[in-house]
Design a protein around this motif. Structure first.
Motif, PDB file in Angstrom:
ATOM      1  N   ARG A  80      -5.853 -12.907  -0.614  1.00  0.00           N
ATOM      2  CA  ARG A  80      -5.128 -12.837  -1.882  1.00  0.00           C
ATOM      3  C   ARG A  80      -5.929 -12.073  -2.929  1.00  0.00           C
ATOM      4  N   TYR A  81      -7.236 -12.235  -2.917  1.00  0.00           N
ATOM      5  CA  TYR A  81      -8.091 -11.517  -3.862  1.00  0.00           C
ATOM      6  C   TYR A  81      -7.966 -10.009  -3.658  1.00  0.00           C
ATOM      7  N   PHE A  82      -8.067  -9.552  -2.414  1.00  0.00           N
ATOM      8  CA  PHE A  82      -7.986  -8.112  -2.148  1.00  0.00           C
ATOM      9  C   PHE A  82      -6.581  -7.585  -2.416  1.00  0.00           C
ATOM     10  N   ASN A  83      -5.561  -8.380  -2.127  1.00  0.00           N
ATOM     11  CA  ASN A  83      -4.192  -7.974  -2.446  1.00  0.00           C
ATOM     12  C   ASN A  83      -4.023  -7.780  -3.949  1.00  0.00           C
ATOM     13  N   HIS A  84      -4.565  -8.727  -4.715  1.00  0.00           N
ATOM     14  CA  HIS A  84      -4.456  -8.661  -6.169  1.00  0.00           C
ATOM     15  C   HIS A  84      -5.293  -7.521  -6.751  1.00  0.00           C
ATOM     16  N   SER A  85      -6.493  -7.353  -6.240  1.00  0.00           N
ATOM     17  CA  SER A  85      -7.410  -6.362  -6.795  1.00  0.00           C
ATOM     18  C   SER A  85      -6.984  -4.926  -6.508  1.00  0.00           C
ATOM     19  N   TYR A  86      -6.357  -4.715  -5.346  1.00  0.00           N
ATOM     20  CA  TYR A  86      -6.045  -3.340  -4.940  1.00  0.00           C
ATOM     21  C   TYR A  86      -4.547  -3.073  -4.764  1.00  0.00           C
ATOM     22  N   ASN A  87      -3.709  -4.019  -5.219  1.00  0.00           N
ATOM     23  CA  ASN A  87      -2.257  -3.842  -5.166  1.00  0.00           C
ATOM     24  C   ASN A  87      -1.757  -3.500  -3.755  1.00  0.00           C
ATOM     25  N   VAL A  88      -2.272  -4.250  -2.785  1.00  0.00           N
ATOM     26  CA  VAL A  88      -1.836  -4.085  -1.407  1.00  0.00           C
ATOM     27  C   VAL A  88      -1.189  -5.389  -0.937  1.00  0.00           C
ATOM     28  N   SER A  89      -0.609  -5.370   0.266  1.00  0.00           N
ATOM     29  CA  SER A  89       0.039  -6.576   0.781  1.00  0.00           C
ATOM     30  C   SER A  89      -0.474  -6.885   2.187  1.00  0.00           C
ATOM     31  N   LEU A  90      -1.743  -7.229   2.255  1.00  0.00           N
ATOM     32  CA  LEU A  90      -2.350  -7.626   3.519  1.00  0.00           C
ATOM     33  C   LEU A  90      -1.812  -8.997   3.924  1.00  0.00           C
ATOM     34  N   LEU A 136     -13.297  -9.934   6.598  1.00  0.00           N
ATOM     35  CA  LEU A 136     -13.281  -8.523   6.218  1.00  0.00           C
ATOM     36  C   LEU A 136     -12.981  -7.629   7.414  1.00  0.00           C
ATOM     37  N   ASP A 137     -13.529  -7.956   8.560  1.00  0.00           N
ATOM     38  CA  ASP A 137     -13.250  -7.168   9.759  1.00  0.00           C
ATOM     39  C   ASP A 137     -11.750  -7.103  10.029  1.00  0.00           C
ATOM     40  N   GLN A 167      -6.326  -4.200   9.477  1.00  0.00           N
ATOM     41  CA  GLN A 167      -5.009  -4.008   8.877  1.00  0.00           C
ATOM     42  C   GLN A 167      -4.936  -2.711   8.069  1.00  0.00           C
ATOM     43  N   LEU A 168      -6.044  -2.316   7.471  1.00  0.00           N
ATOM     44  CA  LEU A 168      -6.058  -1.067   6.701  1.00  0.00           C
ATOM     45  C   LEU A 168      -5.918   0.149   7.616  1.00  0.00           C
ATOM     46  N   GLY A 169      -6.249  -0.009   8.888  1.00  0.00           N
ATOM     47  CA  GLY A 169      -6.065   1.062   9.849  1.00  0.00           C
ATOM     48  C   GLY A 169      -6.858   2.319   9.552  1.00  0.00           C
TER      49      GLY A 169
END
Length: 293
Positions: free
Chosen positions: A90-100, A144-145, A150-152
């Motif tokens: 959720r932190y990375f989704n919020h920080s970078y506007n992505v939907s992991l 993180l791995d 998911q970032l591909g």
């Protein structure tokens, strides 16, 4: 030089992950200690009252706490793993506007519950599953791995831009016919259906597809993720509008938005070149545009 998970994130991201790792590990230890202490308290109470159980044992327990028991502590211990993973994602989704997808990470890193039913309770395997959940510790680097899988191979910003473009493309093409629901006319893009007019109240409202395109327009205008200039920010809200025309004042690429009673929405750009670029980069010229997940 070997690349570690920490080399792929910023110092701020690393501090966030390390702080949550420490809090998660501490919570595991503290809850385990609490479970031991509470079990001891319950056992001592039972031992103290045991000699008079035959006299009368229908009394209120002195250590009863509503919604708190040894099982509650164990349940929380097991849930900490999912909570930790979800917080990081959720932190990375919020920080970078992505939907992991945190569920995908959970599915890979946490054990799967063994199958059981009335005829085959699989008791031993189920007990082992719960014990592993309570005792295991997830490492943020493993999370993180999975995030980078998911970032591909893309950066967070590349993933965020791909998601915006994919949403715009889906909004601009009909799923059933495979045909574009827009046309480019010089400096204007005409969207076949993007709004609704409420005749009883004389109010206008954009639909969800058009709002997805507006998010793409905001990035096209500003080059910034998650930032929406004033006029677009209002259009993305849920309130109705009385005026079908919106002028994008002080914008460098966008000129105006106009809504029509038949549902059509026109986006006018400052130049024909800007309009063509938005079509090429965000809407696409074919119904199938492959975007990595």
């Amino acid at each position: 030089m070997q690349v570690s998970a920490d080399n792929r994130i910023s110092e701020t991201d690393r501090k966030f992950c390390e702080a949550h790792q420490a809090a998660y590990v501490d919570a595991k230890a503290s809850l385990s200690e609490l479970e031991y202490m509470w079990t001891d308290i319950v056992n001592r109470q039972a031992e103290t009252l045991k000699p008079i159980e035959e006299i009368w044992n229908n009394v209120q327990r002195y250590i009863h706490l509503p919604h708190f028991s040894e099982q509650d502590i164990r349940n929380q211990l097991e849930e900490l793993n999912e909570l930790f993973i979800s917080n990081l994602v959720r932190y990375f989704n919020h920080s970078y506007n992505v939907s992991l997808d945190s569920n995908t990470v959970i599915d890979v890193l946490l054990p799967h519950k063994p199958k059981s039913d009335y005829h085959s309770p699989n008791t031993e395997a189920i007990a082992g599953y719960h014990q592993k959940l309570r005792s295991m510790e997830v490492d943020y680097k493993d999370v993180l791995d999975q995030i980078f899988i998911q970032l591909g191979g893309r950066t967070f910003l590349e993933r965020a831009l791909d998601e915006i473009k994919e949403a715009c493309h889906k909004a601009a093409w009909c799923t059933y016919t495979g045909k574009a629901e827009y046309e480019l006319k010089s400096d204007t893009i005409r969207f076949t259906y993007g709004c609704r007019f409420e005749s009883m109240f004389g109010k206008w409202e954009l639909n969800d597809k058009m709002k997805s395109i507006l998010i793409g327009l905001a990035y096209f205008e500003t080059g910034t993720f998650g930032y929406y200039p004033a006029a677009i920010s209002k259009l993305l809200g849920w309130s109705y509008r009385e005026d079908p025309v919106v002028i994008f004042s002080n914008y460098t690429k966008l000129q105006s938005l106009r809504m029509f009673k038949n549902g059509r929405v026109d986006i006018k750009f400052k130049s024909k070149d800007y309009a063509g670029r938005f079509v090429s980069e965000f809407l696409g010229s074919c119904p199938l545009m492959e975007v990595k997940k």
